[in-house]
Design a protein around this motif. Structure first.
Motif, PDB file in Angstrom:
ATOM      1  N   PRO A  61      18.577  12.377  82.930  1.00  0.00           N
ATOM      2  CA  PRO A  61      17.166  12.958  82.614  1.00  0.00           C
ATOM      3  C   PRO A  61      17.026  13.529  81.008  1.00  0.00           C
ATOM      4  O   PRO A  61      18.085  14.101  80.452  1.00  0.00           O
ATOM      5  N   MET A  62      15.754  13.111  80.404  1.00  0.00           N
ATOM      6  CA  MET A  62      15.506  13.675  79.064  1.00  0.00           C
ATOM      7  C   MET A  62      15.435  15.215  79.076  1.00  0.00           C
ATOM      8  O   MET A  62      15.042  15.766  80.138  1.00  0.00           O
ATOM      9  N   PRO A  63      15.667  15.796  77.841  1.00  0.00           N
ATOM     10  CA  PRO A  63      15.323  17.322  78.002  1.00  0.00           C
ATOM     11  C   PRO A  63      14.163  17.595  77.820  1.00  0.00           C
ATOM     12  O   PRO A  63      13.280  16.707  77.479  1.00  0.00           O
ATOM     13  N   ALA A  72      20.963  11.179  76.335  1.00  0.00           N
ATOM     14  CA  ALA A  72      20.292  10.778  77.744  1.00  0.00           C
ATOM     15  C   ALA A  72      19.995   9.583  77.985  1.00  0.00           C
ATOM     16  O   ALA A  72      20.356   8.889  79.218  1.00  0.00           O
ATOM     17  N   LEU A  73      19.597   8.721  77.211  1.00  0.00           N
ATOM     18  CA  LEU A  73      19.098   7.448  77.163  1.00  0.00           C
ATOM     19  C   LEU A  73      20.381   6.444  77.423  1.00  0.00           C
ATOM     20  O   LEU A  73      20.536   5.735  78.492  1.00  0.00           O
ATOM     21  N   PHE A  74      21.581   6.731  76.674  1.00  0.00           N
ATOM     22  CA  PHE A  74      22.718   5.934  76.732  1.00  0.00           C
ATOM     23  C   PHE A  74      23.552   6.223  78.098  1.00  0.00           C
ATOM     24  O   PHE A  74      24.121   5.078  78.612  1.00  0.00           O
ATOM     25  N   LEU A  75      23.438   7.263  78.699  1.00  0.00           N
ATOM     26  CA  LEU A  75      24.035   7.724  79.916  1.00  0.00           C
ATOM     27  C   LEU A  75      23.145   7.699  81.142  1.00  0.00           C
ATOM     28  O   LEU A  75      23.333   7.883  82.224  1.00  0.00           O
ATOM     29  N   ALA A 115      26.782   8.488  73.182  1.00  0.00           N
ATOM     30  CA  ALA A 115      25.606   7.966  72.296  1.00  0.00           C
ATOM     31  C   ALA A 115      26.025   7.356  71.224  1.00  0.00           C
ATOM     32  O   ALA A 115      26.232   7.746  70.128  1.00  0.00           O
ATOM     33  N   PHE A 116      26.435   5.996  71.364  1.00  0.00           N
ATOM     34  CA  PHE A 116      26.866   5.163  70.297  1.00  0.00           C
ATOM     35  C   PHE A 116      25.698   4.506  69.437  1.00  0.00           C
ATOM     36  O   PHE A 116      25.305   3.568  69.604  1.00  0.00           O
ATOM     37  N   CYS A 117      25.165   5.652  68.740  1.00  0.00           N
ATOM     38  CA  CYS A 117      23.799   5.251  68.217  1.00  0.00           C
ATOM     39  C   CYS A 117      23.630   6.410  66.862  1.00  0.00           C
ATOM     40  O   CYS A 117      23.811   7.757  67.090  1.00  0.00           O
ATOM     41  N   GLU A 118      23.574   5.773  65.673  1.00  0.00           N
ATOM     42  CA  GLU A 118      23.824   6.370  64.527  1.00  0.00           C
ATOM     43  C   GLU A 118      22.099   6.772  63.955  1.00  0.00           C
ATOM     44  O   GLU A 118      22.003   7.209  62.867  1.00  0.00           O
ATOM     45  N   HIS A 170      21.826  19.734  73.701  1.00  0.00           N
ATOM     46  CA  HIS A 170      21.637  18.768  74.908  1.00  0.00           C
ATOM     47  C   HIS A 170      20.517  19.297  75.677  1.00  0.00           C
ATOM     48  O   HIS A 170      19.507  18.497  75.497  1.00  0.00           O
ATOM     49  N   LEU A 171      20.716  20.219  76.614  1.00  0.00           N
ATOM     50  CA  LEU A 171      19.531  20.896  77.366  1.00  0.00           C
ATOM     51  C   LEU A 171      18.895  19.801  78.333  1.00  0.00           C
ATOM     52  O   LEU A 171      17.831  20.132  78.753  1.00  0.00           O
ATOM     53  N   GLU A 172      19.514  18.763  78.815  1.00  0.00           N
ATOM     54  CA  GLU A 172      19.131  17.681  79.823  1.00  0.00           C
ATOM     55  C   GLU A 172      18.845  18.564  81.216  1.00  0.00           C
ATOM     56  O   GLU A 172      17.826  18.060  81.930  1.00  0.00           O
TER      57      GLU A 172
END
Ligand code: NIG
Ligand code: FE
Length: 405
Positions: free
Chosen positions: A297-299, A291-294, A322-325, A265-267
């Protein structure tokens, strides 16, 4: 008798992280070996040779040929952080978040992770197996040939063990995320950990390869995470942490002290955390889709790489954050949001991710002796893996020397 061969020929490009080391860090993270007009020759489950077409040797025996014209080959992608074992979905919560509710508020109200715990317990072992297989298919279509997946949505003995078995039996690498949230039947985190370590760990350690903990405000604190991880290490598991997602709560110092495989993670990581991680052997796993989905801030991906940290890149595929595969989408986010070069992103979701999973000797490169896992991109340049944002990019996937198409 020689094993049958699979030859992918006339490739526009073949690109692979350079060298033999893992994890890669510093300048080495951005070094790619690039061949144009290339082939990759697989024998059984293993890569026998890669090279330029003009150097293709005469081949005897049975050879299946794949036409690589107009395609680029990269190593099979390695997703080292997913939560693919879950029932139900969180589309209602997603809609509430779109209207302004935050992830942490929903979690505090008993939604969030705990709503997936309810659905996962209801799914039963058959439902979980079907879900993991469906999710594996989704990942495969985006070029993922190796996936890790965590339990953590059962939080009772039977559902945790069923989750780990479902991952293992679908060909994934199981991680016991026994400390993901405190389920409602326990008064507090310590009481839950008493149960989990006494009743679940002994069998979980027979199936999983690693243990993971969500060290965060509202989940498990550093003392609880230490207790959980030390017990898991004593049971033979490698250690991983979800850390610094919302707050810096001591995950990096604990990961370094316990010599964890990774902290993910590390955002919320600041300068001191970046420095401490860079000076250690712990891999920082970047999850930009989360980070994008929520809308968080980006890590600090660029700062970590520049400081010399070993980083990996993963989807964090799960129903809530993160509903992203798609690892190619994560490569695009790494380039556009984290300021990683495409070469750095590629190494992060191949060799370095394989290192996090303890498999960098066999996975993550297109080189003799590595497993014959190859992604064929329908693109004239391999860097489309990051460039083609959300694109229909994967023309074919070869897994263990066999074409999926
Ligand atoms: O990595 N943060 C903790 N766990 C997951 C999300 C789980 C969920 O929301 O269901 C993550 O983001
Ligand atoms: Fe996660």
């Amino acid at each position: 008798m020689t094993e049958p061969a699979l030859l992918v020929r006339d490739l526009a490009q073949l690109a692979t992280p350079a060298g033999r080391d893992a994890p890669l860090r510093g300048a080495a993270l951005g070094e790619v070996d690039l061949l144009e007009d290339a082939f990759v020759l697989c024998r059984g489950e293993t890569i026998e040779r890669v090279g330029r077409m003009r150097d293709l040797p005469a081949l005897d025996g049975e050879v299946v040929e794949v036409d690589g014209r107009g395609l680029c080959a990269i190593p099979g992608l390695v997703d080292c952080h997913t939560h693919a074992a879950f029932g139900g979905d969180r589309v209602d919560e997603f809609s509430l978040r779109a209207g302004g509710a935050t992830y942490e508020e929903l979690h505090a109200r008993g939604g969030g992770i705990l709503s997936t715990v309810r659905a996962t317990r209801e799914a039963g072992e058959g439902g979980l197996r079907a879900a993991v297989e469906r999710h594996r298919g989704w990942m495969r279509r985006h070029g993922t040939t190796t996936f890790e997946a965590k339990s953590g949505y059962g939080l009772d003995r039977d559902t945790e063990l069923a989750s780990l078995r479902a991952v293992r039996d679908a060909g994934g690498i199981p991680t016991w995320l026994g400390a993901h949230a405190v389920p409602p039947e326990f008064a507090d985190a310590d009481a839950y950990l008493d149960f989990a370590l006494a009743e679940v760990l002994p069998e979980a350690a027979q199936i999983a390869e690693a243990a993971d903990v969500f060290l965060e405000r509202g989940a498990f604190d550093a003392a609880q995470a230490r207790r959980y991880l030390e017990a898991c290490r004593a049971a033979g598991l490698a250690l991983r942490l979800h850390g610094d997602q919302f707050t810096e709560s001591g995950a990096i110092p604990l990961a370094v002290e316990l010599d964890a495989r990774s902290v993910d993670h590390l955002e919320a990581t600041g300068h001191d955390g970046v420095r401490a991680l860079a000076a250690s052997g712990v891999v920082g796993v970047l999850l930009p889709a989360s980070a994008l989905f929520l809308g968080r801030p980006m890590p600090p991906g660029r700062a970590l790489v520049d400081a010399g940290a070993a980083v990996a890149l993963a989807t964090d595929f799960n129903p809530g954050s993160a509903f992203c595969e798609s690892l190619p989408l994560c490569c695009s986010l790494a380039a556009t949001q984290l300021k990683l070069a495409p070469a750095e992103a590629l190494a992060a979701c191949t060799v370095n991710a394989a290192h996090v999973l303890g498999r960098a000797d066999r996975l993550g490169r297109l080189a003799p002796g590595y497993r014959a896992d190859v992604v064929l991109l329908g693109a004239p340049d391999w860097r489309y893996v990051a460039y083609h944002l959300g694109g229909d990019l994967v023309a074919d996937v070869i897994v263990g020397g066999e074409s999926a198409s």
